[in-house]
Design a protein around this motif. Structure first.
Motif, mmCIF file in Angstrom:
data_model
loop_
_atom_site.group_PDB
_atom_site.id
_atom_site.type_symbol
_atom_site.label_atom_id
_atom_site.label_comp_id
_atom_site.label_asym_id
_atom_site.label_seq_id
_atom_site.Cartn_x
_atom_site.Cartn_y
_atom_site.Cartn_z
ATOM 1 N N GLU A 258 38.903 40.978 47.816
ATOM 2 C CA GLU A 258 38.616 42.167 47.007
ATOM 3 C C GLU A 258 38.296 41.769 45.565
ATOM 4 N N VAL A 259 39.055 40.838 45.028
ATOM 5 C CA VAL A 259 38.799 40.354 43.667
ATOM 6 C C VAL A 259 37.445 39.660 43.606
ATOM 7 N N LEU A 260 37.143 38.837 44.616
ATOM 8 C CA LEU A 260 35.853 38.148 44.654
ATOM 9 C C LEU A 260 34.704 39.143 44.718
ATOM 10 N N ALA A 261 34.810 40.145 45.586
ATOM 11 C CA ALA A 261 33.743 41.149 45.716
ATOM 12 C C ALA A 261 33.533 41.903 44.405
ATOM 13 N N ALA A 262 34.626 42.219 43.724
ATOM 14 C CA ALA A 262 34.532 42.969 42.467
ATOM 15 C C ALA A 262 33.897 42.146 41.355
ATOM 16 N N SER A 263 33.918 40.816 41.479
ATOM 17 C CA SER A 263 33.339 39.960 40.438
ATOM 18 C C SER A 263 31.822 40.078 40.373
#
Length: 325
Positions: A258-263
């Motif tokens: 989720e953090v990666l996608a939001a980046s």
């Protein structure tokens, strides 16, 4: 590579001829170079030995290939000077500097995938970028790479990922010091400079570095020193990731992805049957599918490509993904 098989390297004649020609006459001592663009021009390829990272005992050898661009620097459509564009490549098992590979029987068989020749291949993929190849800190038995400066790893290079090991900080320090050693920045200049961009590419075992950076993203983005550096990363490329551990070849933790996608970093997964269709390591294919599924559900900017789908799984095609991605 999660394991090494003794077979002949299957490099296309065109690629081999092109890279051998471009690498002719190279010398690989510290600070040495090869492949200048003409009389009196700076050399394109430079080996940097023992570049310090985030801690005094953490050093990595690096190879730098400067972009081949005679004349004035070009500008991208966005206006970024090409001298500020960089690619960092993390190789797999057995890959090394050419002078090291030719000393060992297995290395000789795979010399078409030496650091120098892979740097030239990447130079064709990214003609306006500086290409950096980072050598693993340890190579057990001259073939098993261990990226222990980036992620907790055993002797064979199997990683133990965590959220706070320090891969992002180490990479930032390596590039800062590498740029200075190569004469591309002064010691006093701010890093990263305005317009700096960074593409990260992992191949086979080298993908453990990308995975560790992904695990660290959330904490690193909250760090005032690391956040500006992370904001310069435009792309992640996973090229047929694999390592000798029994799991964790691909990141599958929901919150981490989720953090990666939001980046909004552009994500690229390139795989071959050698890794994702090996019945003896079925978890690799399962994890890859889970990685892709979760990121697509999250709306991440992900491209996923299976190469050589209709060909038998082979280590030759495993290496060839470096050319084909």
């Amino acid at each position: 590579m999660s394991r090494i098989r003794v077979v002949a390297a299957g490099v296309s004649p065109m690629v081999a001829a092109r890279t051998m020609s471009a690498a002719a006459g190279s010398s690989e001592g510290p600070g040495s170079a090869a492949g200048g663009t003409g009389p009196g021009s700076p050399s394109r390829m430079v080996k940097l030995a023992g570049v310090p990272g985030s801690e005094p005992h953490k050093v990595n050898d690096m190879l730098l290939l400067r972009p081949a661009r005679p004349g004035a620097p070009l500008r991208t459509p966005e206006g970024t000077r090409d001298t500020e564009q960089h690619v960092v490549f993390f190789p797999g098992d057995i890959q090394n500097f050419m002078e090291e590979m030719v000393l060992h029987a297995e290395g000789i068989q795979w010399q078409n995938w030496s650091f120098e020749r892979v740097a030239l291949i990447l130079g064709h993929h990214f003609p306006r970028h500086h290409v950096w190849v980072v050598r693993a800190a340890r190579m057990y038995l001259h073939k098993f790479s261990s990226y222990c400066n980036f992620v907790e790893s055993n002797l064979f290079g199997a990683p133990e990922h965590s959220a706070d090991y320090g891969a992002v900080r180490h990479l930032r320090a390596l590039l800062t010091n590498g740029l200075e050693r190569a004469g591309l920045k002064s010691a006093a200049s701010v890093f990263p400079p305005p317009g700096f961009s960074l593409v990260l590419v992992g191949f086979s075992k080298g993908c453990v570095v990308l995975n560790q950076i992904v695990h660290e993203l959330e904490r690193a983005q909250a760090d005032p020193e690391l956040a500006p550096f992370l904001s310069c990363v435009t792309d992640f490329y996973w090229l047929d990731g694999g390592h000798p551990g029994g799991s964790g070849t691909w990141v599958t933790e929901q919150h981490v992805l989720e953090v990666l996608a939001a980046s909004r970093i552009a994500l690229h997964a390139h795989v071959t049957p050698y890794e994702v269709r090996d019945p003896m390591r079925s978890w690799v294919g399962h994890e890859h599918r889970r990685f892709v599924q979760i990121l697509k559900e999250l709306g991440a900017p992900l491209s996923n490509t299976l190469h050589f789908e209709d060909e038998p799984a082979s280590i030759d095609n495993h290496f060839r993904v470096i050319v084909e991605f």
